[in-house]
Design an enzyme around this catalytic site. Structure first.
Site, PDB file in Angstrom:
ATOM      1  N   ALA A  19       0.803  -1.227   0.000  1.00  0.00           N
ATOM      2  CA  ALA A  19       0.000   0.000   0.000  1.00  0.00           C
ATOM      3  C   ALA A  19       0.835   1.276   0.000  1.00  0.00           C
ATOM      4  CB  ALA A  19      -0.922  -0.010   1.211  1.00  0.00           C
TER       5      ALA A  19
ATOM      6  N   GLY B 254      -7.575  -2.353 -20.547  1.00  0.00           N
ATOM      7  CA  GLY B 254      -8.640  -1.520 -20.001  1.00  0.00           C
ATOM      8  C   GLY B 254      -8.759  -0.195 -20.731  1.00  0.00           C
TER       9      GLY B 254
ATOM     10  N   GLU C 255       7.151   6.723 -25.317  1.00  0.00           N
ATOM     11  CA  GLU C 255       7.066   7.591 -24.145  1.00  0.00           C
ATOM     12  C   GLU C 255       8.143   8.645 -24.247  1.00  0.00           C
ATOM     13  OE1 GLU C 255       5.208   5.192 -20.314  1.00  0.00           O
ATOM     14  OE2 GLU C 255       7.363   5.234 -20.560  1.00  0.00           O
TER      15      GLU C 255
ATOM     16  N   HIS D 271       1.810  -5.409 -23.309  1.00  0.00           N
ATOM     17  CA  HIS D 271       0.887  -4.411 -23.871  1.00  0.00           C
ATOM     18  C   HIS D 271       0.790  -4.527 -25.403  1.00  0.00           C
ATOM     19  CE1 HIS D 271       1.040  -2.950 -19.888  1.00  0.00           C
ATOM     20  NE2 HIS D 271       1.986  -2.044 -20.008  1.00  0.00           N
TER      21      HIS D 271
ATOM     22  N   ARG E  71       4.680  11.092 -26.846  1.00  0.00           N
ATOM     23  CA  ARG E  71       3.882  10.046 -26.200  1.00  0.00           C
ATOM     24  C   ARG E  71       2.871   9.564 -27.225  1.00  0.00           C
ATOM     25  NH1 ARG E  71      -1.094  10.394 -22.666  1.00  0.00           N
ATOM     26  NH2 ARG E  71      -1.179   8.360 -21.657  1.00  0.00           N
TER      27      ARG E  71
ATOM     28  N   GLN F 223      -3.571   6.451 -27.544  1.00  0.00           N
ATOM     29  CA  GLN F 223      -3.312   7.629 -26.722  1.00  0.00           C
ATOM     30  C   GLN F 223      -2.167   8.427 -27.302  1.00  0.00           C
ATOM     31  OE1 GLN F 223      -2.390   5.459 -23.107  1.00  0.00           O
ATOM     32  NE2 GLN F 223      -0.215   5.724 -23.404  1.00  0.00           N
TER      33      GLN F 223
ATOM     34  N   TYR G 285      -8.559   6.881 -37.581  1.00  0.00           N
ATOM     35  CA  TYR G 285      -8.574   7.573 -38.867  1.00  0.00           C
ATOM     36  C   TYR G 285      -8.057   6.674 -39.974  1.00  0.00           C
ATOM     37  CZ  TYR G 285      -3.683   8.921 -37.673  1.00  0.00           C
ATOM     38  OH  TYR G 285      -2.360   8.938 -37.301  1.00  0.00           O
TER      39      TYR G 285
ATOM     40  N   TYR H 123       7.059   4.155 -45.822  1.00  0.00           N
ATOM     41  CA  TYR H 123       6.841   5.498 -45.271  1.00  0.00           C
ATOM     42  C   TYR H 123       7.100   6.507 -46.376  1.00  0.00           C
ATOM     43  CZ  TYR H 123       7.452   9.805 -42.693  1.00  0.00           C
ATOM     44  OH  TYR H 123       7.332  11.095 -42.262  1.00  0.00           O
TER      45      TYR H 123
HETATM   46  P1  NDP Z   1       2.571   9.858 -41.330  1.00  0.00           P
HETATM   47  O1  NDP Z   1       2.496   9.431 -42.734  1.00  0.00           O
HETATM   48  O2  NDP Z   1       3.127  11.164 -40.993  1.00  0.00           O
HETATM   49  O3  NDP Z   1       3.373   8.765 -40.502  1.00  0.00           O
HETATM   50  C1  NDP Z   1       3.122   7.450 -40.739  1.00  0.00           C
HETATM   51  C2  NDP Z   1       3.982   6.562 -39.889  1.00  0.00           C
HETATM   52  O4  NDP Z   1       5.320   6.631 -40.275  1.00  0.00           O
HETATM   53  C3  NDP Z   1       4.001   6.868 -38.435  1.00  0.00           C
HETATM   54  O5  NDP Z   1       3.801   5.601 -37.814  1.00  0.00           O
HETATM   55  C4  NDP Z   1       5.389   7.370 -38.099  1.00  0.00           C
HETATM   56  O6  NDP Z   1       5.641   6.896 -36.820  1.00  0.00           O
HETATM   57  C5  NDP Z   1       6.205   6.688 -39.158  1.00  0.00           C
HETATM   58  N1  NDP Z   1       7.384   7.434 -39.581  1.00  0.00           N
HETATM   59  C6  NDP Z   1       7.656   8.737 -39.426  1.00  0.00           C
HETATM   60  N2  NDP Z   1       8.876   9.019 -39.977  1.00  0.00           N
HETATM   61  C7  NDP Z   1       9.336   7.865 -40.482  1.00  0.00           C
HETATM   62  C8  NDP Z   1      10.508   7.481 -41.175  1.00  0.00           C
HETATM   63  N3  NDP Z   1      11.454   8.366 -41.430  1.00  0.00           N
HETATM   64  N4  NDP Z   1      10.633   6.196 -41.567  1.00  0.00           N
HETATM   65  C9  NDP Z   1       9.690   5.293 -41.284  1.00  0.00           C
HETATM   66  N5  NDP Z   1       8.555   5.597 -40.629  1.00  0.00           N
HETATM   67  C10 NDP Z   1       8.387   6.859 -40.239  1.00  0.00           C
HETATM   68  O7  NDP Z   1       1.064   9.730 -40.797  1.00  0.00           O
HETATM   69  P2  NDP Z   1       0.417   9.828 -39.397  1.00  0.00           P
HETATM   70  O8  NDP Z   1      -0.695   8.876 -39.385  1.00  0.00           O
HETATM   71  O9  NDP Z   1       1.437   9.707 -38.348  1.00  0.00           O
HETATM   72  O10 NDP Z   1      -0.242  11.286 -39.379  1.00  0.00           O
HETATM   73  C11 NDP Z   1       0.534  12.461 -39.260  1.00  0.00           C
HETATM   74  C12 NDP Z   1       0.050  13.298 -38.099  1.00  0.00           C
HETATM   75  O11 NDP Z   1      -1.313  13.648 -38.254  1.00  0.00           O
HETATM   76  C13 NDP Z   1       0.153  12.523 -36.797  1.00  0.00           C
HETATM   77  O12 NDP Z   1       0.651  13.374 -35.809  1.00  0.00           O
HETATM   78  C14 NDP Z   1      -1.273  12.141 -36.499  1.00  0.00           C
HETATM   79  O13 NDP Z   1      -1.533  12.022 -35.140  1.00  0.00           O
HETATM   80  C15 NDP Z   1      -2.031  13.321 -37.092  1.00  0.00           C
HETATM   81  N6  NDP Z   1      -3.403  12.935 -37.400  1.00  0.00           N
HETATM   82  C16 NDP Z   1      -4.307  13.069 -36.406  1.00  0.00           C
HETATM   83  C17 NDP Z   1      -5.614  12.715 -36.605  1.00  0.00           C
HETATM   84  C18 NDP Z   1      -6.556  12.875 -35.485  1.00  0.00           C
HETATM   85  O14 NDP Z   1      -6.216  13.354 -34.427  1.00  0.00           O
HETATM   86  N7  NDP Z   1      -7.760  12.450 -35.636  1.00  0.00           N
HETATM   87  C19 NDP Z   1      -6.091  12.208 -37.886  1.00  0.00           C
HETATM   88  C20 NDP Z   1      -5.044  12.078 -38.861  1.00  0.00           C
HETATM   89  C21 NDP Z   1      -3.753  12.427 -38.608  1.00  0.00           C
HETATM   90  P3  NDP Z   1       6.823   7.238 -35.811  1.00  0.00           P
HETATM   91  O15 NDP Z   1       7.283   8.642 -35.869  1.00  0.00           O
HETATM   92  O16 NDP Z   1       6.176   6.936 -34.521  1.00  0.00           O
HETATM   93  O17 NDP Z   1       7.894   6.303 -36.192  1.00  0.00           O
HETATM   94  C1  BG6 Z   2       3.636   0.022 -17.595  1.00  0.00           C
HETATM   95  C2  BG6 Z   2       5.118  -0.012 -17.771  1.00  0.00           C
HETATM   96  O1  BG6 Z   2       3.104  -1.274 -17.703  1.00  0.00           O
HETATM   97  O2  BG6 Z   2       3.060   0.855 -18.595  1.00  0.00           O
HETATM   98  C3  BG6 Z   2       5.706   1.379 -17.710  1.00  0.00           C
HETATM   99  O3  BG6 Z   2       5.685  -0.806 -16.736  1.00  0.00           O
HETATM  100  C4  BG6 Z   2       4.984   2.299 -18.690  1.00  0.00           C
HETATM  101  O4  BG6 Z   2       7.085   1.350 -17.993  1.00  0.00           O
HETATM  102  C5  BG6 Z   2       3.477   2.198 -18.503  1.00  0.00           C
HETATM  103  O5  BG6 Z   2       5.418   3.631 -18.431  1.00  0.00           O
HETATM  104  C6  BG6 Z   2       2.744   2.997 -19.572  1.00  0.00           C
HETATM  105  O6  BG6 Z   2       1.379   3.056 -19.272  1.00  0.00           O
HETATM  106  P1  BG6 Z   2       0.459   4.209 -19.885  1.00  0.00           P
HETATM  107  O7  BG6 Z   2      -0.908   3.820 -19.486  1.00  0.00           O
HETATM  108  O8  BG6 Z   2       0.925   5.482 -19.260  1.00  0.00           O
HETATM  109  O9  BG6 Z   2       0.693   4.192 -21.354  1.00  0.00           O
END
Ligand code: NDP
Ligand code: BG6
Length: 512
Positions: A36, A201, A236, A260, A362, A392, A398, A500
């Site tokens: 706790a 959850g 993160e 996860h 994040r 998140q 989308y 990409y």
């Molecule tokens: P993108 O085409 O920009 O990215 C696609 C994917 O490619 C992501 O997973 C990104 O992830 C990855 N990526 C980025 N750079 C590279 C690289 N150099 N080589 C390989 N992979 C790469 O499309 P998204 O879907 O990410 O959209 C762009 C932005 O628009 C995002 O921030 C998204 O949240 C936002 N958006 C929001 C919406 C909403 O809120 N409803 C709707 C549509 C878009 P990573 O960087 O994690 O590697």
């Molecule tokens: C936990 C991991 O299970 O999930 C942590 O032990 C991590 O390292 C966390 O930070 C992330 O949870 P959330 O809900 O903040 O994405």
């Protein structure tokens, strides 16, 4: 939780009506938190119990008993947890006082049978305590599970139901998880054991099943014929933050990927269950896990963050600069891995799991990238469609797709169909993952908990890799704090077949 137009209290009222239809819910309940004084209890369990109590979603006659080595008092726990309770000015102060009135504490060592005998006596002495339903929450380091569960079984069982919530990590590898499983199995029946993975959850993780099986449009394209790659991501923007001692023992694969991300993969890849009965759902998850071959080191990129001397103060500390991390540690804080599901639906489709700490943002998401349209007539201007479920932050679903560029044009343009929860469900307050899961335990619903055979399969997939990494002393690649991780992870994605383009631009409609 709330539907459009319903206030939180209306929704909670409806839910309460439903819960109180069950006789067992009207009985006295005791929630016992082992550990706790710890981080999880302080930041998650006490706050969750408060939210449920505030919303009258805990049985009326509920008492909470904390067990720890340190001398806890209601006042000390109140002070410690207050910053995490998110008490709002609308919460009636008497309710909070009532909540603290339901708390008590027992002090003792985790290996001391006498201390558990005292705990048992304390539980019996609470109002209705003898026959109360008892929920034991093991908010403890895994090394204590064995003695604590043994003592609980011997001294603390009640006359109602007795359920135990076990936090991850459930073991360190297949062997240790099986040993722990045998130990727990000798003390409790499977339906008494709730192995919690809090990602199960989360709103968007739970919505995956409805999205897939409640819509006609996704079913036919959810196959190897249409999907080029599936990418599951956890990022993160902060490092170990003084939790290095725990983290270094486990590393990112055991901390996030094996649980996860793998749970999310199951929900994306499994077949439609016969019903939404918890065992039908978990049967399908186990089936899909059985089709996944153990991960090979060649399909993995490991990373460890280093300080960025030009970044903000927190980014200047690398993993090895954390005083709670052993010097020279080779524990990975980033991992990307390709998993293959060898069944009729998914053969040949890479499932890329990526997770890391101290990254640029994040984010947790599921991304399906579809194949190109065959028989292109637009001169290669069309990009692959993607379906993204953002878990998140800012929950959203989308679909990236091509439309005709509006106006006097006829060429295709990248756009999206966008279901952003914050706009579509403006007044809905999404409950925290722990709220749903603790409520599920109280109701005896194991759908969102990990079954023993599911756990065994999860360890089977990752154990050979984890052992190889440890035996070879595999060194992770350095990546700067605040970056996207090692560039080699992008190479891995490319090799897996994820394309990409870097051309997609999203315009947030709320900022127009
Ligand atoms: P993108 O085409 O920009 O990215 C696609 C994917 O490619 C992501 O997973 C990104 O992830 C990855 N990526 C980025 N750079 C590279 C690289 N150099 N080589 C390989 N992979 C790469 O499309 P998204 O879907 O990410 O959209 C762009 C932005 O628009 C995002 O921030 C998204 O949240 C936002 N958006 C929001 C919406 C909403 O809120 N409803 C709707 C549509 C878009 P990573 O960087 O994690 O590697
Ligand atoms: C936990 C991991 O299970 O999930 C942590 O032990 C991590 O390292 C966390 O930070 C992330 O949870 P959330 O809900 O903040 O994405």
């Amino acid at each position: 939780m709330a539907g459009p137009g319903l206030s939180r209290s209306e929704v909670c009222g409806m839910l309460r009506q439903e819960l109180t239809r069950d006789e067992a819910f009207l009985q006295p309940h005791i929630i016992i938190i082992l550990g706790a004084s710890g981080d999880l209890a302080t930041k998650k369990i006490y706050p969750t119990l408060w939210w449920l109590f505030r919303d009258r979603l805990l049985p009326d006659e509920t008492h909470v008993v904390g067990f720890a080595r340190s001398p806890l008092t209601v006042e000390s726990v109140r002070q410690q947890t207050l910053p995490h309770l998110k008490v709002s000015p609308e919460d009636p102060p008497p309710r909070l006082a009532q909540f603290w009135g339901r708390q008590s504490f027992v002090r003792g060592q985790y290996g001391d049978g006498g201390a558990f005998a005292r705990l048992g006596g304390h539980l019996r002495a609470l109002p209705g305590g003898e026959g109360a339903n008892r929920l034991f929450y093991l908010a403890l380091p895994p090394s204590l599970y064995v003695p604590v569960t043994r003592h609980l079984r011997e001294a603390c069982m009640g006359g109602g139901w007795n359920r135990v919530i076990v936090e991850k990590p459930f073991g360190r590898d297949l062997g240790s998880a099986e040993a722990l499983g045998r130990h727990l199995g000798a003390l409790f029946r499977e339906e008494q054991i709730y192995r919690i993975d809090h990602y199960l959850g989360k709103e968007m993780v739970q919505s995956l099943m409805v999205l897939r099986f409640g819509n006609r449009i996704f079913g036919p394209v959810w196959t190897r014929d249409h999907v080029a790659a599936v990418v599951l991501t956890f990022k993160e923007p902060f490092g170990t933050q003084g939790r290095g001692g725990y983290f270094d023992d486990f590393g990112i694969i055991r901390d996030v990927m094996q649980n996860h991300l793998l749970q999310m993969l199951c929900l994306v890849a499994m077949e439609k269950p016969a019903s939404t009965h918890p065992d039908d759902v978990r049967d399908e998850k186990v089936k899909v896990l059985k089709c996944i071959r153990p991960v090979e080191l060649d399909d993995v990129v490991l990373g460890q963050y280093v300080g960025d001397p030009e970044g903000p103060p927190e980014a200047r500390q690398g993993y090895l600069d954390d005083p709670t991390v052993p010097p020279g540690s080779t524990t990975a804080t980033f991992a990307a891995a390709i998993l293959r599901v060898a069944n009729e639906r998914w053969d040949g489709v890479p499932f890329v799991l990526r997770c890391g700490k101290a990254l640029n943002e994040r984010k947790a998401e599921v991304r399906l990238q579809f194949r190109e349209v065959p028989g292109d007539i637009f001169g290669r201007q069309c990009k692959r469609n993607e379906l993204v479920v953002r878990v998140q932050p800012d929950e959203a679903v989308y679909t990236k797709l091509m439309t005709k560029k509006p106006g006097l044009f006829f060429n295709p343009e990248e756009s999206e169909l966008d279901l952003t929860y914050g706009s579509r469900y403006k007044d809905v307050k999404l409950p925290d993952a722990y709220e749903r899961l603790i409520l599920d335990v109280l109701c005896g619903n194991q759908m969102h908990f990990v079954r023993s055979d599911e756990l065994r399969e999860a360890w089977r997939i990752f154990t050979p890799l984890l052992h190889t990494i440890e035996e070879r002393g595999e060194k992770p690649l350095p990546y700067p704090y605040g970056s996207r991780g090692p560039p080699e992870a992008d190479e891995l994605l490319k090799r897996a077949g994820f394309l990409y383009e870097g051309t997609y631009r999203w315009v947030n409609p709320h900022r127009l």
